[in-house]
Write a protein that holds these residues in place. Structure first.
Motif, PDB file in Angstrom:
ATOM      1  N   SER A   1     -31.474  -2.025 -93.847  1.00 14.59           N
ATOM      2  CA  SER A   1     -29.692  -1.879 -94.254  1.00 14.59           C
ATOM      3  C   SER A   1     -30.124  -1.356 -96.047  1.00 14.59           C
TER       4      SER A   1
ATOM      5  N   GLU B   1     -31.576  -0.805 -99.308  1.00 16.62           N
ATOM      6  CA  GLU B   1     -31.667   0.272-100.244  1.00 16.62           C
ATOM      7  C   GLU B   1     -32.740   0.168-101.407  1.00 16.62           C
ATOM      8  N   GLU B   2     -34.029   0.617-101.919  1.00 14.35           N
ATOM      9  CA  GLU B   2     -35.513   0.661-102.254  1.00 14.35           C
ATOM     10  C   GLU B   2     -34.807  -0.252-104.001  1.00 14.35           C
ATOM     11  N   LYS B   3     -34.002   1.337-104.510  1.00 16.20           N
ATOM     12  CA  LYS B   3     -33.798   1.302-105.691  1.00 16.20           C
ATOM     13  C   LYS B   3     -33.751  -0.408-106.586  1.00 16.20           C
TER      14      LYS B   3
ATOM     15  N   VAL C   1     -39.012  -3.016 -97.582  1.00 15.59           N
ATOM     16  CA  VAL C   1     -38.409  -1.470 -97.332  1.00 15.59           C
ATOM     17  C   VAL C   1     -38.900  -0.416 -97.090  1.00 15.59           C
ATOM     18  N   ARG C   2     -39.955  -0.112 -97.500  1.00 15.01           N
ATOM     19  CA  ARG C   2     -40.464   0.703 -97.120  1.00 15.01           C
ATOM     20  C   ARG C   2     -41.727   1.557 -95.728  1.00 15.01           C
TER      21      ARG C   2
ATOM     22  N   SER D   1     -28.130  -7.593 -97.374  1.00 15.46           N
ATOM     23  CA  SER D   1     -29.050  -6.753 -97.712  1.00 15.46           C
ATOM     24  C   SER D   1     -29.951  -7.565 -98.432  1.00 15.46           C
ATOM     25  N   THR D   2     -29.923  -6.758 -99.730  1.00 13.16           N
ATOM     26  CA  THR D   2     -30.894  -6.868-100.623  1.00 13.16           C
ATOM     27  C   THR D   2     -31.095  -8.461-100.785  1.00 13.16           C
TER      28      THR D   2
ATOM     29  N   LYS E   1     -38.489   5.616 -98.803  1.00 15.54           N
ATOM     30  CA  LYS E   1     -38.254   5.375 -97.374  1.00 15.54           C
ATOM     31  C   LYS E   1     -37.764   5.490 -96.361  1.00 15.54           C
ATOM     32  N   GLN E   2     -37.540   6.772 -97.023  1.00 17.13           N
ATOM     33  CA  GLN E   2     -37.527   7.613 -95.440  1.00 17.13           C
ATOM     34  C   GLN E   2     -38.862   8.191 -94.461  1.00 17.13           C
TER      35      GLN E   2
END
Length: 207
Positions: free
Chosen positions: A65, A67-69, A89-90, A165-166, A195-196
């Motif tokens: 869930s 996000e990388e940012k 995350v990656r 999640s963060t 992430k994709q």
């Protein structure tokens, strides 16, 4: 997202070996831990196993869930564990696979086995033999209770993982940072971008 059969096959083989080792270890440890213990201690051990499954299920969902940012901003501020969180995350597919499918499933299987051992111990102590209606009734009751606690706990953990999640992944990142600094163990190591594209290239690695 580019699929790599070679990388996926390597990861599948690796995780299968890890699962074999961990499941054997869990079973052996739980068997010895339950041998000769009281009913109360046996139930406590079952609860610990259930908690382990819930905890790792929560970690796996948090990775999927997150996000990388936000972690890039933290890394720019030199917050401990942020760089490791980016790698988690990656590699969310592998991290989630390990947490949810390996540890989570093993915990479910071992908790079921442990519950059966606890019921057998309890029934033996009070003189109730197997293959009787009362034994079956107690066994079903305990099994259903463990299943309910597991499913209910995972449902609560999923809600917490999605909304936090963060923070959860940063906590794990700090733990990974400790492993790298103190023990020189690198869980994920690579330079995948985004992430994709994180699905299917890097695995666990120790230096």
């Amino acid at each position: 997202m580019k699929f790599s059969f070679k990388d996926s096959a390597k990861w599948s083989f690796f995780i299968a070996i890890v699962t074999l080792i961990l499941s054997s270890s869990f079973s052996i440890v739980s068997t010895f831990a339950l041998a000769g213990v009281s009913f109360g201690i046996g139930i406590l051990i079952v609860f610990v196993i259930i908690f382990i499954g819930i905890f790792f299920d929560m970690l796996g969902l948090a990775a999927a869930s997150a996000e990388e940012k936000p972690f890039h901003a933290m890394a720019a501020e030199r917050i401990k564990g942020a760089k490791q969180a980016i790698r988690i995350v990656r590699n969310a597919d592998k991290f989630s696979n390990f947490c949810n499918d390996v540890i989570g499933d093993i915990s479910g299987i071992v908790s079921g086995t442990a519950t059966a051992a606890v019921v057998l111990h309890l029934m033996s102590n009070i003189g109730i033999k197997q293959n009787t209606f009362l034994y079956s009734l107690v066994s079903v009751a305990f099994t259903a209770t463990v299943a309910a606690l597991t499913v209910g706990g995972k449902a609560l953990g999923k809600s917490f993982a999605i909304t936090n999640s963060t923070q959860i992944i940063l906590f794990v990142g700090k733990f990974f940072s400790f492993l790298e600094e103190k023990l020189h163990i690198f869980i994920f190591n690579g330079n995948k971008k985004g992430k994709q594209k994180a699905r299917g290239n890097n695995g666990f690695k120790s230096n």
